[in-house]
Design a protein around this motif. Structure first.
Motif, PDB file in Angstrom:
ATOM      1  N   ASN A  11       0.817  -1.201   0.000  1.00 33.87           N
ATOM      2  CA  ASN A  11       0.000   0.000   0.000  1.00 33.87           C
ATOM      3  C   ASN A  11       0.854   1.256   0.000  1.00 33.87           C
ATOM      4  OD1 ASN A  11      -2.391  -1.525   0.105  1.00 33.87           O
ATOM      5  ND2 ASN A  11      -2.232  -1.716   2.333  1.00 33.87           N
ATOM      6  N   ASP A  12       2.186   1.090   0.075  1.00 31.45           N
ATOM      7  CA  ASP A  12       3.078   2.238   0.112  1.00 31.45           C
ATOM      8  C   ASP A  12       3.316   2.822  -1.273  1.00 31.45           C
ATOM      9  OD1 ASP A  12       3.368   1.847   2.837  1.00 31.45           O
ATOM     10  OD2 ASP A  12       5.069   0.502   2.579  1.00 31.45           O
ATOM     11  N   ILE A  13       3.024   2.078  -2.326  1.00 28.87           N
ATOM     12  CA  ILE A  13       3.322   2.511  -3.687  1.00 28.87           C
ATOM     13  C   ILE A  13       2.030   2.897  -4.387  1.00 28.87           C
ATOM     14  CG2 ILE A  13       4.333   1.834  -5.892  1.00 28.87           C
ATOM     15  CD1 ILE A  13       6.090  -0.109  -4.381  1.00 28.87           C
ATOM     16  N   ARG A  14       2.013   4.081  -4.944  1.00 26.95           N
ATOM     17  CA  ARG A  14       0.817   4.578  -5.613  1.00 26.95           C
ATOM     18  C   ARG A  14       0.571   3.840  -6.929  1.00 26.95           C
ATOM     19  NH1 ARG A  14       2.745  10.522  -6.216  1.00 26.95           N
ATOM     20  NH2 ARG A  14       4.726   9.395  -6.330  1.00 26.95           N
ATOM     21  N   ASN A  15      -0.688   3.810  -7.344  1.00 27.07           N
ATOM     22  CA  ASN A  15      -1.021   3.243  -8.652  1.00 27.07           C
ATOM     23  C   ASN A  15      -0.475   4.148  -9.754  1.00 27.07           C
ATOM     24  OD1 ASN A  15      -2.449   1.127  -7.480  1.00 27.07           O
ATOM     25  ND2 ASN A  15      -4.360   2.289  -7.453  1.00 27.07           N
ATOM     26  N   PHE A  16      -0.015   3.543 -10.836  1.00 30.05           N
ATOM     27  CA  PHE A  16       0.503   4.330 -11.942  1.00 30.05           C
ATOM     28  C   PHE A  16      -0.028   3.783 -13.258  1.00 30.05           C
ATOM     29  CE2 PHE A  16       3.678   1.074 -10.967  1.00 30.05           C
ATOM     30  CZ  PHE A  16       3.957   0.510 -12.214  1.00 30.05           C
ATOM     31  N   PHE A  17      -0.020   4.650 -14.272  1.00 32.98           N
ATOM     32  CA  PHE A  17      -0.489   4.294 -15.615  1.00 32.98           C
ATOM     33  C   PHE A  17       0.678   4.391 -16.581  1.00 32.98           C
ATOM     34  CE2 PHE A  17      -1.811   5.769 -19.816  1.00 32.98           C
ATOM     35  CZ  PHE A  17      -2.750   4.819 -20.188  1.00 32.98           C
ATOM     36  N   ILE A  18       0.794   3.400 -17.464  1.00 33.04           N
ATOM     37  CA  ILE A  18       1.867   3.428 -18.450  1.00 33.04           C
ATOM     38  C   ILE A  18       1.361   2.901 -19.775  1.00 33.04           C
ATOM     39  CG2 ILE A  18       2.835   1.126 -17.958  1.00 33.04           C
ATOM     40  CD1 ILE A  18       5.618   2.607 -18.121  1.00 33.04           C
ATOM     41  N   LYS A  19       1.819   3.524 -20.867  1.00 36.52           N
ATOM     42  CA  LYS A  19       1.412   3.140 -22.211  1.00 36.52           C
ATOM     43  C   LYS A  19       2.614   3.278 -23.136  1.00 36.52           C
ATOM     44  CE  LYS A  19      -1.696   2.152 -25.443  1.00 36.52           C
ATOM     45  NZ  LYS A  19      -2.398   0.845 -25.471  1.00 36.52           N
ATOM     46  N   THR A  20       2.774   2.337 -24.057  1.00 39.80           N
ATOM     47  CA  THR A  20       3.920   2.364 -24.962  1.00 39.80           C
ATOM     48  C   THR A  20       3.476   2.614 -26.397  1.00 39.80           C
ATOM     49  OG1 THR A  20       3.803  -0.049 -25.207  1.00 39.80           O
ATOM     50  CG2 THR A  20       5.295   0.816 -23.538  1.00 39.80           C
ATOM     51  N   GLY A  21       4.451   3.040 -27.229  1.00 39.71           N
ATOM     52  CA  GLY A  21       4.232   3.153 -28.668  1.00 39.71           C
ATOM     53  C   GLY A  21       3.411   4.332 -29.117  1.00 39.71           C
ATOM     54  N   LEU A  22       3.368   5.416 -28.353  1.00 39.58           N
ATOM     55  CA  LEU A  22       2.549   6.570 -28.723  1.00 39.58           C
ATOM     56  C   LEU A  22       3.278   7.560 -29.622  1.00 39.58           C
ATOM     57  CD1 LEU A  22       0.655   7.323 -25.384  1.00 39.58           C
ATOM     58  CD2 LEU A  22      -0.099   5.959 -27.336  1.00 39.58           C
ATOM     59  N   ILE A  23       4.620   7.525 -29.670  1.00 43.65           N
ATOM     60  CA  ILE A  23       5.391   8.425 -30.535  1.00 43.65           C
ATOM     61  C   ILE A  23       5.702   7.682 -31.816  1.00 43.65           C
ATOM     62  CG2 ILE A  23       7.449   9.854 -30.734  1.00 43.65           C
ATOM     63  CD1 ILE A  23       7.588  10.011 -27.727  1.00 43.65           C
ATOM     64  N   ASN A  24       5.085   8.098 -32.912  1.00 45.09           N
ATOM     65  CA  ASN A  24       5.161   7.338 -34.162  1.00 45.09           C
ATOM     66  C   ASN A  24       6.557   7.335 -34.787  1.00 45.09           C
ATOM     67  OD1 ASN A  24       2.411   6.677 -34.075  1.00 45.09           O
ATOM     68  ND2 ASN A  24       1.820   8.577 -35.116  1.00 45.09           N
ATOM     69  N   ASN A  25       7.280   8.455 -34.685  1.00 49.34           N
ATOM     70  CA  ASN A  25       8.579   8.522 -35.356  1.00 49.34           C
ATOM     71  C   ASN A  25       9.732   8.050 -34.485  1.00 49.34           C
ATOM     72  OD1 ASN A  25       8.422  10.691 -33.598  1.00 49.34           O
ATOM     73  ND2 ASN A  25       9.677  12.041 -34.881  1.00 49.34           N
ATOM     74  N   ALA A  26       9.440   7.527 -33.287  1.00 50.12           N
ATOM     75  CA  ALA A  26      10.486   6.996 -32.401  1.00 50.12           C
ATOM     76  C   ALA A  26      10.554   5.486 -32.548  1.00 50.12           C
ATOM     77  CB  ALA A  26      10.201   7.372 -30.947  1.00 50.12           C
ATOM     78  N   ASN A  27      11.736   4.924 -32.285  1.00 48.42           N
ATOM     79  CA  ASN A  27      11.885   3.468 -32.303  1.00 48.42           C
ATOM     80  C   ASN A  27      11.191   2.817 -31.119  1.00 48.42           C
ATOM     81  OD1 ASN A  27      14.588   4.689 -33.596  1.00 48.42           O
ATOM     82  ND2 ASN A  27      14.098   2.749 -34.596  1.00 48.42           N
ATOM     83  N   GLY A  28      11.054   3.548 -30.030  1.00 47.08           N
ATOM     84  CA  GLY A  28      10.342   3.071 -28.860  1.00 47.08           C
ATOM     85  C   GLY A  28       9.922   4.255 -28.018  1.00 47.08           C
ATOM     86  N   SER A  29       8.821   4.118 -27.288  1.00 44.61           N
ATOM     87  CA  SER A  29       8.359   5.247 -26.479  1.00 44.61           C
ATOM     88  C   SER A  29       7.497   4.739 -25.343  1.00 44.61           C
ATOM     89  CB  SER A  29       7.564   6.245 -27.329  1.00 44.61           C
ATOM     90  OG  SER A  29       6.391   5.639 -27.845  1.00 44.61           O
ATOM     91  N   SER A  30       7.329   5.596 -24.340  1.00 41.35           N
ATOM     92  CA  SER A  30       6.437   5.297 -23.231  1.00 41.35           C
ATOM     93  C   SER A  30       5.823   6.592 -22.728  1.00 41.35           C
ATOM     94  CB  SER A  30       7.182   4.584 -22.089  1.00 41.35           C
ATOM     95  OG  SER A  30       8.104   5.462 -21.466  1.00 41.35           O
ATOM     96  N   TYR A  31       4.600   6.458 -22.227  1.00 43.95           N
ATOM     97  CA  TYR A  31       3.878   7.564 -21.615  1.00 43.95           C
ATOM     98  C   TYR A  31       3.508   7.122 -20.212  1.00 43.95           C
ATOM     99  CZ  TYR A  31       0.035  10.823 -20.645  1.00 43.95           C
ATOM    100  OH  TYR A  31      -0.789  11.757 -20.070  1.00 43.95           O
ATOM    101  N   PHE A  32       3.815   7.958 -19.221  1.00 43.92           N
ATOM    102  CA  PHE A  32       3.695   7.542 -17.827  1.00 43.92           C
ATOM    103  C   PHE A  32       2.963   8.599 -17.021  1.00 43.92           C
ATOM    104  CE2 PHE A  32       5.148   7.477 -13.463  1.00 43.92           C
ATOM    105  CZ  PHE A  32       5.084   6.134 -13.130  1.00 43.92           C
ATOM    106  N   GLU A  33       2.027   8.159 -16.179  1.00 40.46           N
ATOM    107  CA  GLU A  33       1.302   9.052 -15.267  1.00 40.46           C
ATOM    108  C   GLU A  33       1.267   8.452 -13.877  1.00 40.46           C
ATOM    109  OE1 GLU A  33      -2.607  10.275 -16.284  1.00 40.46           O
ATOM    110  OE2 GLU A  33      -2.101  10.874 -18.329  1.00 40.46           O
ATOM    111  N   ILE A  34       1.529   9.276 -12.870  1.00 38.64           N
ATOM    112  CA  ILE A  34       1.292   8.919 -11.476  1.00 38.64           C
ATOM    113  C   ILE A  34       0.889  10.192 -10.739  1.00 38.64           C
ATOM    114  CG2 ILE A  34       3.778   9.078 -10.954  1.00 38.64           C
ATOM    115  CD1 ILE A  34       3.236   6.886  -8.789  1.00 38.64           C
ATOM    116  N   ASP A  35      -0.349  10.241 -10.290  1.00 42.22           N
ATOM    117  CA  ASP A  35      -0.924  11.456  -9.704  1.00 42.22           C
ATOM    118  C   ASP A  35      -0.760  12.627 -10.671  1.00 42.22           C
ATOM    119  OD1 ASP A  35      -1.700   9.971  -7.554  1.00 42.22           O
ATOM    120  OD2 ASP A  35      -0.077  10.616  -6.240  1.00 42.22           O
ATOM    121  N   ASP A  36      -0.095  13.713 -10.258  1.00 43.16           N
ATOM    122  CA  ASP A  36       0.058  14.870 -11.133  1.00 43.16           C
ATOM    123  C   ASP A  36       1.412  14.913 -11.832  1.00 43.16           C
ATOM    124  OD1 ASP A  36       1.485  15.314  -8.865  1.00 43.16           O
ATOM    125  OD2 ASP A  36       0.580  17.248  -8.366  1.00 43.16           O
TER     126      ASP A  36
END
Length: 267
Positions: free
Chosen positions: A40-65
């Motif tokens: 319970n010490d670690i907050r929930n987080f959101f992560i998504k990959t492949g959103l930058i089309n011209n990059a070989n790899g990418s990630s998008y990350f959110e945790i709170d603000d």
């Protein structure tokens, strides 16, 4: 007679199976995590990959603000003299409207037009990820990681907490790029209070007398430490406190690793 199928690509006999975290997919048949493995010490987080089309790899990350976007470009060929392994660089930048953490201390700009704090974050991420990449697989090439901090509240979140999640999101982007890695680097961040002797994970509120630490690991390679950063009164740190800080970061990095494993395997 037991005949081995030579058409099948078999893994190494001493391969380690990574642990999986709880899937966010409601249709997943994955068994729930045991109560002893939950935190319970670690907050929930959101992560998504492949959103930058011209990059070989990418990630998008959110945790709170806090919102972080990472793009990996490479391996790209470079001109000039032959080098037997790829060069690697990391650049982290805050969007102009964001107040950078500890800006009252690191308020200068270097020759690359990054603020000192952006340079320090870039150096930490580069140091942590460098040992995980098989650079010798990509001669005469360059691999570049660009990190954009899209949202960050420096009055509520600490610098080391931001670095912790920057490492984790950058590692996922590297996996998404298909670049060969020795292991996935994950981080943990803890705060130790001298008076109460309490160790808190993923904590953004710093009090007087607190010692804060972020450490990055390759968990599948015997929990090898690839980088760490400590803030606070370093004169009060002894071997026992340092071990507690590192172990707390390692415990958190393993929990994050399990959830990242689950996300990557489900995608």
């Amino acid at each position: 007679m037991n005949v081995q199928d030579r058409r099948r690509l078999l893994g190494p006999p001493n391969a380690k199976v990574p642990k999986l975290g709880q899937s966010s997919d409601p249709n997943s048949s994955q068994e729930p995590i045991a109560e002893s493995e939950k935190s319970n010490d670690i907050r929930n987080f959101f992560i998504k990959t492949g959103l930058i089309n011209n990059a070989n790899g990418s990630s998008y990350f959110e945790i709170d603000d806090t919102i972080i976007e990472v793009g990996v470009f490479g391996p790209r060929p470079i001109r000039g003299s032959f080098i037997d392994r790829a060069s690697f660089s990391v650049e982290c930048k805050f969007l102009p409207y964001i107040n950078q953490p500890m800006s009252q201390i690191f308020n200068n700009q270097d020759k690359s037009h990054l603020s000192n704090i952006e340079t320090k974050i870039s150096t930490y991420v580069e140091t942590a990820l460098l040992s995980s990449i098989l650079l010798e697989k990509y001669p005469k090439s360059t691999i570049d990681i660009f990190i954009n901090v899209i949202s960050f509240n420096s009055s509520k979140n600490s610098l080391l907490n931001l670095i912790n999640w920057t490492i984790n999101s950058s590692s996922v982007a590297l996996v998404n790029s298909g670049i060969e890695l020795k292991d996935l680097v994950t981080s943990g961040q803890v705060i130790y209070n001298e008076k109460s002797e309490e160790l808190r994970k993923d904590c953004s509120i710093i009090n007087d007398g607190d010692i804060e630490c972020v450490a990055s690991f390759m968990n599948m390679k015997n929990n090898e430490i690839v980088a760490f950063w400590i803030e606070g009164d370093k004169n009060e740190i002894n071997e026992n406190k340092l071990n507690n800080l590192i172990n707390g970061c390692n415990d958190m990095s393993k929990i994050i690793r399990q959830n990242i494993n689950s996300y990557l395997l489900n995608n």
